[in-house]
Design an enzyme around this catalytic site. Sequence first.
Site: not given
Ligand code: F58
Length: 833
Positions: A377, A568-569, A574, A676, A680
């Site tokens: 990811h 978003k985060r 970003k 994602t 949405k």
């Molecule tokens: C996200 N990753 C990607 N990671 O940033 C996003 O582009 C993608 O659409 C999504 O995955 C699904 O494939 C993501 O959300 C985290 O939350 C990490 C998890 C581990 C700790 C740091 C954040």
Amino acid sequence: MNIPPAAASAPLPPENGGELAVQPDSAATLREAILRRLTYSVGKNQASASEYDWYLAVVYATRDRIVEGWMASTNAAYVHGPKRVYYLSLEFLIGRLLGDALNNLGLTEAMRAATRELGVDLDRLRTLEPDAALGNGGLGRLAACFMESMATLSIAAHGYGIRYDHGLFRQVLKDGWQQEYPEDWLALGNPWEFKRPEVCYRIGFGGAVEALTAPDGATRYVWKPAEYVEAIAYDTPVVGWRGAHVNTLRLWSARACDPLQLDVFNAGDYVGAVADKMRAEAISKVLYPSDETPAGQELRLRQEYFFASSSLQDALRRHLKQYQEVRSLAEHVAIQLNDTHPAISVAELMRLLVDVHGIAWDEAWKITQGTISYTNHTLLPEALESWPVPLLERMLPRQMQIIYLINALHLDNVRKSGHTDARLIAAVSMIDEHAGRRVRMGHLAFIGSHKVNGVSALHSKLLKQTVFRDFSTLYPERIVNKTNGITFRRWLFEANPGLTRLLADTVGDAIYDNPLALRGVAPYADDAAFVQEFAAVKRQNKVALAKIILERCHVKVDPDALFDVQIKRVHEYKRQLLNILETVALYDAIRAQPYLEWAPRVKIFAGKAAASYHQAKLIIKLANDVANVINADPTVRGLLKVAYLPNYNVSLAESIIPASDLSEQISTAGMEASGTGNMKLALNGALTIGTLDGANVEIKEHVGDENIFIFGMTSEQVAQRRGRGIDMRETIARSPSLGEVLDAIGSGVFSPDDPGRYAGLVDVLTQHDHFLVCEDFDAYYACQRDAATKWLDRASWWKSSVLNTAGMGWFSSDRTIAEYADEIWKTQTQAKG
Ligand code: F58
């Protein structure tokens, strides 16, 4: 919303001999069921029931309608023996479940009527459910969408994860600063889950490995852990669309083997007596504790191993029960690793097969590779997991031995295939020798999998060129792409019932079962009557959001303004900062040229920053400082408002997304794996303003170039630009507008209480702009003006908005899951509609 039954041609679930699993109940039946549950499960009567008691009774009555289908689905998997899928994820960001369950069972309207007759309001009850925030962001939400789609497609799947006592923190904005508070989603219990105390595995840590020689001379390795923790299962049913199939989300909770050390207690040391218990139970206490301290790191690794081992043991137990042997595992089971967090599974499955089940190494390796696959990811180097070798050796000594052996055999194969170049060997080794010896979990996951996938076309391409470049040369078939998707049940039908009704009335009920049927709406993009209704739905959603903004931010916004949304985060890549700079530039321009025709705009932000990510927290503060100044400035005449909604979560997203006009997807190209939220928002008719990054590229292809605002550098240009250095002084000198904005922010115009607050931030942008905010600024500003021009021509705007909704059918997670099933898991699906 009243959702009609499936079309007669829709395939019916096999486990019920062709009957629909759920026969819709009448309001009267439901009312009786609620009252029964109120009496016998909650222990209250109507007169004394609190709102929460009613909520519980409604959940129990709903859950009762899922349970039979659940048992039927579980039984069918044993009887018919379809290939099973296990989705291993350290995160499941499921949000509230009541609306989902009712919607998928087709019971929303009947339940609404039933509760009304009982004098309670269903929509109000729904808000009493805490958001299950067992995830950080996109990765966790994707797992939740996938669980729903796997149930919808009647795949025999289990989700496996951790039942954290505390999910993602609750965000409070205190004077614009993010503060984190523990989220207590289990404080009042969880009526959806079933505790399974009998499903309990002992998970070992530490200790040593003994080598024993068998009479035939073979060596067997026996791991003698120093410590054990128990993993207890909690099951939540996940009901698919139309209730046809129900899967299980099994979350593990950690429990000490002994509740206390009685001798220590009796000696008067009451705290010491429960120390072991505390240590054991810390494993499932909190989602991603900070990994900045060594103690935090160790806990995180304990979480990963704990859930990987218990899930694998559980999957093997089920397989043995069904087939009485483990050799056929890869034929009947597919295990998907959601990122590298469960990557230790590769070594653990080998240990279970070789040490526990006595399978020879080579055969065990074939089974492991045939069973496991892995989704990546992120390309961000700092997010690629690796664990110090000494930590693994101490905590998981047998698994570390196995990793060494896997690595040795892998590197042997590499050499044998003619690749002897030392650089390549070091690059594909599982051990990184650069900064102390560390195990690269991505490499372990890659080697242990038969397929590795990225989450958008661009991301998968970049995976092959960057992180897995050498692996891709060695194993050219292994990396595939599976562009992410979202479940339309939650993100359209439930979140936006008004739009759903309009779409179904216009092109028919097919949209409920076939997302591509949304294409039928495209011809109506020029139909004035349709567009008027489409715009009316949006307006209604915006009125509702305006109310939330007023309540939570004390900012009054005009529902007729353009709602420009970035949710978003919060992360530098970003580029919320780019959006804030543009906001300030627009503010300056409105004041400088008040006579121009400005498109009234509300900038809406929401998102959490990781607790230890100081720069991201400063960006949140800046957004809030900018909001305060702009919102209070009478010369702006309401043409621009800024709101930062606190505590972004799934439920808040469900309110914001249907009310959005413009969707900000402005990451530095090459850095957002997919996104994602972008899907949405576009599905709900927002136009995207974005870079050619992640899934934006594919959204553009599906909605059409005229219906999306693309700006900025491509991923290739980003790489080139960085090659020239990231000092932006020349770039800033070329853009008077950017220069003014940076001066204003840097000199304290937005922080009069602390004028130096943003000096450091502006210095970073000026001299070390890794995310290329400055370089993309002018293009972004110009693109925003194009968006404003289009907004002022409402016919053109609505046309594009309709075409966004019409074009987004492909982004259903049912399509994504069908692709995983066909090309990675090789399991059949019960296709819908
Ligand atoms: C996200 N990753 C990607 N990671 O940033 C996003 O582009 C993608 O659409 C999504 O995955 C699904 O494939 C993501 O959300 C985290 O939350 C990490 C998890 C581990 C700790 C740091 C954040």
